[in-house]
Motif scaffolding. Sequence first.
Motif, PDB file in Angstrom:
ATOM      1  N   ARG A  53       0.837  -1.195   0.000  1.00 52.80           N
ATOM      2  CA  ARG A  53       0.000   0.000   0.000  1.00 52.80           C
ATOM      3  C   ARG A  53       0.871   1.244   0.000  1.00 52.80           C
ATOM      4  N   ARG A  54       0.482   2.195  -0.861  1.00 52.87           N
ATOM      5  CA  ARG A  54       1.107   3.523  -0.873  1.00 52.87           C
ATOM      6  C   ARG A  54      -0.007   4.523  -0.586  1.00 52.87           C
ATOM      7  N   VAL A  55       0.185   5.303   0.471  1.00 54.48           N
ATOM      8  CA  VAL A  55      -0.799   6.306   0.879  1.00 54.48           C
ATOM      9  C   VAL A  55      -0.155   7.675   0.784  1.00 54.48           C
ATOM     10  N   GLU A  56      -0.768   8.546  -0.022  1.00 56.19           N
ATOM     11  CA  GLU A  56      -0.311   9.933  -0.082  1.00 56.19           C
ATOM     12  C   GLU A  56      -0.949  10.673   1.082  1.00 56.19           C
ATOM     13  N   LEU A  57      -0.121  11.229   1.946  1.00 52.32           N
ATOM     14  CA  LEU A  57      -0.593  11.876   3.163  1.00 52.32           C
ATOM     15  C   LEU A  57      -1.027  13.319   2.887  1.00 52.32           C
ATOM     16  N   PRO A  58      -2.060  13.792   3.599  1.00 51.40           N
ATOM     17  CA  PRO A  58      -2.580  15.150   3.367  1.00 51.40           C
ATOM     18  C   PRO A  58      -1.543  16.249   3.569  1.00 51.40           C
ATOM     19  N   ALA A  59      -0.631  16.041   4.510  1.00 47.16           N
ATOM     20  CA  ALA A  59       0.365  17.069   4.806  1.00 47.16           C
ATOM     21  C   ALA A  59       1.576  16.978   3.877  1.00 47.16           C
ATOM     22  N   GLY A  60       1.529  16.058   2.924  1.00 43.66           N
ATOM     23  CA  GLY A  60       2.653  15.846   2.025  1.00 43.66           C
ATOM     24  C   GLY A  60       3.382  14.564   2.405  1.00 43.66           C
ATOM     25  N   GLY A  61       4.110  14.045   1.492  1.00 43.39           N
ATOM     26  CA  GLY A  61       4.812  12.795   1.726  1.00 43.39           C
ATOM     27  C   GLY A  61       3.878  11.606   1.548  1.00 43.39           C
ATOM     28  N   PHE A  62       4.372  10.439   1.922  1.00 39.33           N
ATOM     29  CA  PHE A  62       3.583   9.232   1.751  1.00 39.33           C
ATOM     30  C   PHE A  62       3.993   8.192   2.769  1.00 39.33           C
ATOM     31  N   GLU A  63       3.163   7.186   2.892  1.00 36.14           N
ATOM     32  CA  GLU A  63       3.396   6.068   3.800  1.00 36.14           C
ATOM     33  C   GLU A  63       3.386   4.804   2.938  1.00 36.14           C
ATOM     34  N   LEU A  64       4.331   3.915   3.185  1.00 29.45           N
ATOM     35  CA  LEU A  64       4.451   2.671   2.432  1.00 29.45           C
ATOM     36  C   LEU A  64       4.354   1.504   3.404  1.00 29.45           C
ATOM     37  N   LYS A  65       3.476   0.525   3.090  1.00 31.28           N
ATOM     38  CA  LYS A  65       3.330  -0.613   3.984  1.00 31.28           C
ATOM     39  C   LYS A  65       3.121  -1.909   3.219  1.00 31.28           C
ATOM     40  N   LEU A  66       3.512  -2.972   3.878  1.00 33.78           N
ATOM     41  CA  LEU A  66       3.207  -4.327   3.446  1.00 33.78           C
ATOM     42  C   LEU A  66       2.255  -4.887   4.490  1.00 33.78           C
ATOM     43  N   THR A  67       1.112  -5.387   4.026  1.00 29.84           N
ATOM     44  CA  THR A  67       0.085  -5.894   4.931  1.00 29.84           C
ATOM     45  C   THR A  67      -0.222  -7.338   4.597  1.00 29.84           C
ATOM     46  N   GLN A  68      -0.355  -8.143   5.641  1.00 32.56           N
ATOM     47  CA  GLN A  68      -0.853  -9.505   5.477  1.00 32.56           C
ATOM     48  C   GLN A  68      -2.199  -9.571   6.180  1.00 32.56           C
ATOM     49  N   LYS A  69      -3.193 -10.097   5.461  1.00 31.78           N
ATOM     50  CA  LYS A  69      -4.519 -10.290   6.049  1.00 31.78           C
ATOM     51  C   LYS A  69      -4.836 -11.780   5.998  1.00 31.78           C
ATOM     52  N   ILE A  70      -5.176 -12.320   7.156  1.00 27.09           N
ATOM     53  CA  ILE A  70      -5.599 -13.715   7.241  1.00 27.09           C
ATOM     54  C   ILE A  70      -7.068 -13.704   7.625  1.00 27.09           C
ATOM     55  N   PRO A  71      -7.952 -14.001   6.660  1.00 29.42           N
ATOM     56  CA  PRO A  71      -9.395 -13.898   6.921  1.00 29.42           C
ATOM     57  C   PRO A  71      -9.924 -15.010   7.815  1.00 29.42           C
ATOM     58  N   THR A  72     -11.060 -14.726   8.468  1.00 30.46           N
ATOM     59  CA  THR A  72     -11.705 -15.731   9.318  1.00 30.46           C
ATOM     60  C   THR A  72     -12.734 -16.553   8.566  1.00 30.46           C
ATOM     61  N   PHE A  73     -13.291 -16.014   7.493  1.00 37.12           N
ATOM     62  CA  PHE A  73     -14.361 -16.662   6.723  1.00 37.12           C
ATOM     63  C   PHE A  73     -15.578 -16.934   7.592  1.00 37.12           C
ATOM     64  N   MET A  74     -15.835 -16.019   8.525  1.00 40.46           N
ATOM     65  CA  MET A  74     -17.005 -16.115   9.392  1.00 40.46           C
ATOM     66  C   MET A  74     -17.776 -14.802   9.268  1.00 40.46           C
TER      67      MET A  74
END
Length: 181
Positions: A50-71
Amino acid sequence: MSGEPLRPGKYALVERERRFLLPGPPDPGAVVERRAIVDRYLTGTRLRLRRVELPAGGFELKLTQKIPTFMPGAVQGLITNTYLSQAEYDLLATLPGAVLSKTRLSLPPVGVDIFEGHLRGLVLAEAEFATDDEARSFVPPAASVAEVTDDPRFTGGRLVRASRAELVAWLAEYGVADAGG
Protein backbone atom coordinates in the motif's frame (compact mmCIF):
# COMPACT_ATOMS: atom_id res chain seq x y z
CA MET A 1 -8.00 -20.54 9.22
CA SER A 2 -11.64 -21.50 8.81
CA GLY A 3 -12.97 -22.83 12.13
CA GLU A 4 -9.75 -22.11 13.99
CA PRO A 5 -9.77 -19.65 16.91
CA LEU A 6 -8.10 -16.32 16.24
CA ARG A 7 -4.68 -16.14 17.79
CA PRO A 8 -3.60 -12.53 17.88
CA GLY A 9 -0.02 -12.10 18.90
CA LYS A 10 2.82 -9.71 19.15
CA TYR A 11 2.51 -8.69 15.49
CA ALA A 12 -0.89 -9.87 14.23
CA LEU A 13 -3.92 -7.95 15.47
CA VAL A 14 -7.60 -8.82 15.22
CA GLU A 15 -9.17 -6.68 12.51
CA ARG A 16 -12.75 -5.63 13.23
CA GLU A 17 -14.55 -3.62 10.60
CA ARG A 18 -17.95 -3.16 9.02
CA ARG A 19 -18.44 -2.04 5.41
CA PHE A 20 -21.39 -0.21 3.89
CA LEU A 21 -22.30 0.45 0.27
CA LEU A 22 -23.09 4.10 -0.43
CA PRO A 23 -25.05 5.42 -3.43
CA GLY A 24 -22.37 8.02 -4.19
CA PRO A 25 -19.69 10.25 -2.67
CA PRO A 26 -20.44 12.19 0.51
CA ASP A 27 -20.91 15.94 0.73
CA PRO A 28 -17.40 17.45 0.27
CA GLY A 29 -18.05 19.85 3.15
CA ALA A 30 -18.21 16.92 5.58
CA VAL A 31 -14.75 15.59 4.64
CA VAL A 32 -12.10 16.05 7.34
CA GLU A 33 -9.17 14.56 5.42
CA ARG A 34 -8.43 13.09 1.98
CA ARG A 35 -5.77 10.51 1.04
CA ALA A 36 -4.94 8.85 -2.27
CA ILE A 37 -4.30 5.11 -1.86
CA VAL A 38 -2.79 2.64 -4.31
CA ASP A 39 -2.99 -1.02 -3.26
CA ARG A 40 -1.06 -3.77 -5.03
CA TYR A 41 -2.35 -7.26 -4.19
CA LEU A 42 0.55 -9.64 -4.71
CA THR A 43 -0.49 -12.58 -6.88
CA GLY A 44 -0.96 -15.90 -5.08
CA THR A 45 -0.49 -14.44 -1.60
CA ARG A 46 -2.42 -12.79 1.24
CA LEU A 47 -0.11 -9.78 0.93
CA ARG A 48 -0.92 -6.22 -0.07
CA LEU A 49 1.50 -3.38 -0.80
CA ARG A 50 0.00 0.00 0.00
CA ARG A 51 1.11 3.52 -0.87
CA VAL A 52 -0.80 6.31 0.88
CA GLU A 53 -0.31 9.93 -0.08
CA LEU A 54 -0.59 11.88 3.16
CA PRO A 55 -2.58 15.15 3.37
CA ALA A 56 0.37 17.07 4.81
CA GLY A 57 2.65 15.85 2.02
CA GLY A 58 4.81 12.80 1.73
CA PHE A 59 3.58 9.23 1.75
CA GLU A 60 3.40 6.07 3.80
CA LEU A 61 4.45 2.67 2.43
CA LYS A 62 3.33 -0.61 3.98
CA LEU A 63 3.21 -4.33 3.45
CA THR A 64 0.09 -5.89 4.93
CA GLN A 65 -0.85 -9.51 5.48
CA LYS A 66 -4.52 -10.29 6.05
CA ILE A 67 -5.60 -13.72 7.24
CA PRO A 68 -9.39 -13.90 6.92
CA THR A 69 -11.70 -15.73 9.32
CA PHE A 70 -14.36 -16.66 6.72
CA MET A 71 -17.00 -16.11 9.39
CA PRO A 72 -19.86 -13.59 9.35
CA GLY A 73 -19.60 -10.40 11.40
CA ALA A 74 -17.21 -7.59 12.08
CA VAL A 75 -14.18 -9.76 12.92
CA GLN A 76 -12.47 -9.96 9.55
CA GLY A 77 -9.41 -11.91 10.70
CA LEU A 78 -5.85 -11.09 11.60
CA ILE A 79 -3.88 -8.21 10.14
CA THR A 80 -0.16 -7.50 10.28
CA ASN A 81 1.39 -4.28 8.94
CA THR A 82 5.04 -3.64 8.23
CA TYR A 83 6.17 -0.14 7.32
CA LEU A 84 8.61 -0.01 4.41
CA SER A 85 11.36 2.20 3.07
CA GLN A 86 11.14 3.38 -0.52
CA ALA A 87 13.78 0.82 -1.57
CA GLU A 88 11.87 -2.03 0.13
CA TYR A 89 8.60 -0.93 -1.47
CA ASP A 90 10.19 -0.61 -4.91
CA LEU A 91 11.65 -4.12 -4.67
CA LEU A 92 8.34 -5.71 -3.59
CA ALA A 93 6.46 -3.75 -6.28
CA THR A 94 8.35 -5.75 -8.92
CA LEU A 95 6.42 -8.87 -7.88
CA PRO A 96 3.33 -9.79 -9.94
CA GLY A 97 0.16 -8.24 -8.61
CA ALA A 98 -3.08 -6.46 -9.37
CA VAL A 99 -3.57 -2.77 -8.59
CA LEU A 100 -6.55 -1.01 -7.05
CA SER A 101 -6.68 2.81 -6.68
CA LYS A 102 -9.01 4.83 -4.49
CA THR A 103 -9.39 8.04 -2.58
CA ARG A 104 -10.14 7.66 1.12
CA LEU A 105 -12.16 10.42 2.71
CA SER A 106 -12.21 10.72 6.47
CA LEU A 107 -15.66 11.47 7.89
CA PRO A 108 -15.39 10.23 11.48
CA PRO A 109 -16.43 7.69 12.56
CA VAL A 110 -16.09 6.25 9.04
CA GLY A 111 -13.67 6.32 6.18
CA VAL A 112 -15.24 6.50 2.72
CA ASP A 113 -13.44 4.93 -0.23
CA ILE A 114 -14.16 6.26 -3.71
CA PHE A 115 -12.76 3.78 -6.20
CA GLU A 116 -11.12 4.59 -9.53
CA GLY A 117 -10.42 2.82 -12.79
CA HIS A 118 -12.57 -0.23 -13.53
CA LEU A 119 -14.18 0.18 -10.08
CA ARG A 120 -15.34 3.78 -10.65
CA GLY A 121 -18.80 4.34 -9.25
CA LEU A 122 -18.15 2.13 -6.22
CA VAL A 123 -18.28 4.01 -2.91
CA LEU A 124 -17.81 2.13 0.36
CA ALA A 125 -17.89 3.41 3.94
CA GLU A 126 -15.84 1.48 6.47
CA ALA A 127 -15.70 1.66 10.25
CA GLU A 128 -13.05 -0.05 12.40
CA PHE A 129 -13.49 -1.16 16.00
CA ALA A 130 -11.37 -2.12 18.98
CA THR A 131 -13.98 -4.46 20.50
CA ASP A 132 -16.86 -6.70 19.42
CA ASP A 133 -19.27 -4.59 21.49
CA GLU A 134 -18.26 -1.42 19.62
CA ALA A 135 -18.84 -3.20 16.31
CA ARG A 136 -22.26 -4.52 17.34
CA SER A 137 -23.48 -1.17 18.64
CA PHE A 138 -22.31 0.89 15.63
CA VAL A 139 -25.08 2.74 13.82
CA PRO A 140 -24.58 2.56 10.03
CA PRO A 141 -24.23 5.80 8.05
CA ALA A 142 -27.65 7.23 7.19
CA ALA A 143 -26.85 7.27 3.47
CA SER A 144 -25.87 3.59 3.30
CA VAL A 145 -27.70 1.43 0.79
CA ALA A 146 -26.69 -1.84 2.46
CA GLU A 147 -24.17 -3.38 4.79
CA VAL A 148 -21.73 -5.47 2.77
CA THR A 149 -19.48 -6.63 5.61
CA ASP A 150 -20.39 -10.26 4.95
CA ASP A 151 -20.34 -9.99 1.15
CA PRO A 152 -16.86 -11.20 0.12
CA ARG A 153 -17.21 -9.48 -3.26
CA PHE A 154 -16.67 -6.13 -1.51
CA THR A 155 -13.22 -6.89 -0.09
CA GLY A 156 -10.14 -5.39 -1.67
CA GLY A 157 -8.69 -8.79 -2.58
CA ARG A 158 -11.81 -9.65 -4.58
CA LEU A 159 -12.53 -6.20 -5.99
CA VAL A 160 -9.07 -5.93 -7.52
CA ARG A 161 -9.88 -9.02 -9.65
CA ALA A 162 -13.44 -7.99 -10.56
CA SER A 163 -14.33 -7.01 -14.09
CA ARG A 164 -16.31 -3.87 -14.82
CA ALA A 165 -19.32 -6.01 -15.80
CA GLU A 166 -19.16 -7.93 -12.51
CA LEU A 167 -19.05 -4.72 -10.49
CA VAL A 168 -22.02 -3.25 -12.36
CA ALA A 169 -24.01 -6.45 -11.74
CA TRP A 170 -23.10 -6.50 -8.03
CA LEU A 171 -24.12 -2.87 -7.59
CA ALA A 172 -27.39 -3.54 -9.42
CA GLU A 173 -28.17 -6.32 -6.93
CA TYR A 174 -28.15 -3.64 -4.24
CA GLY A 175 -30.14 -1.18 -6.36
CA VAL A 176 -27.17 1.07 -7.15
CA ALA A 177 -27.04 2.35 -10.74
CA ASP A 178 -23.76 2.33 -12.65
CA ALA A 179 -22.69 5.80 -11.49
CA GLY A 180 -19.24 5.43 -12.98
CA GLY A 181 -20.48 4.39 -16.45
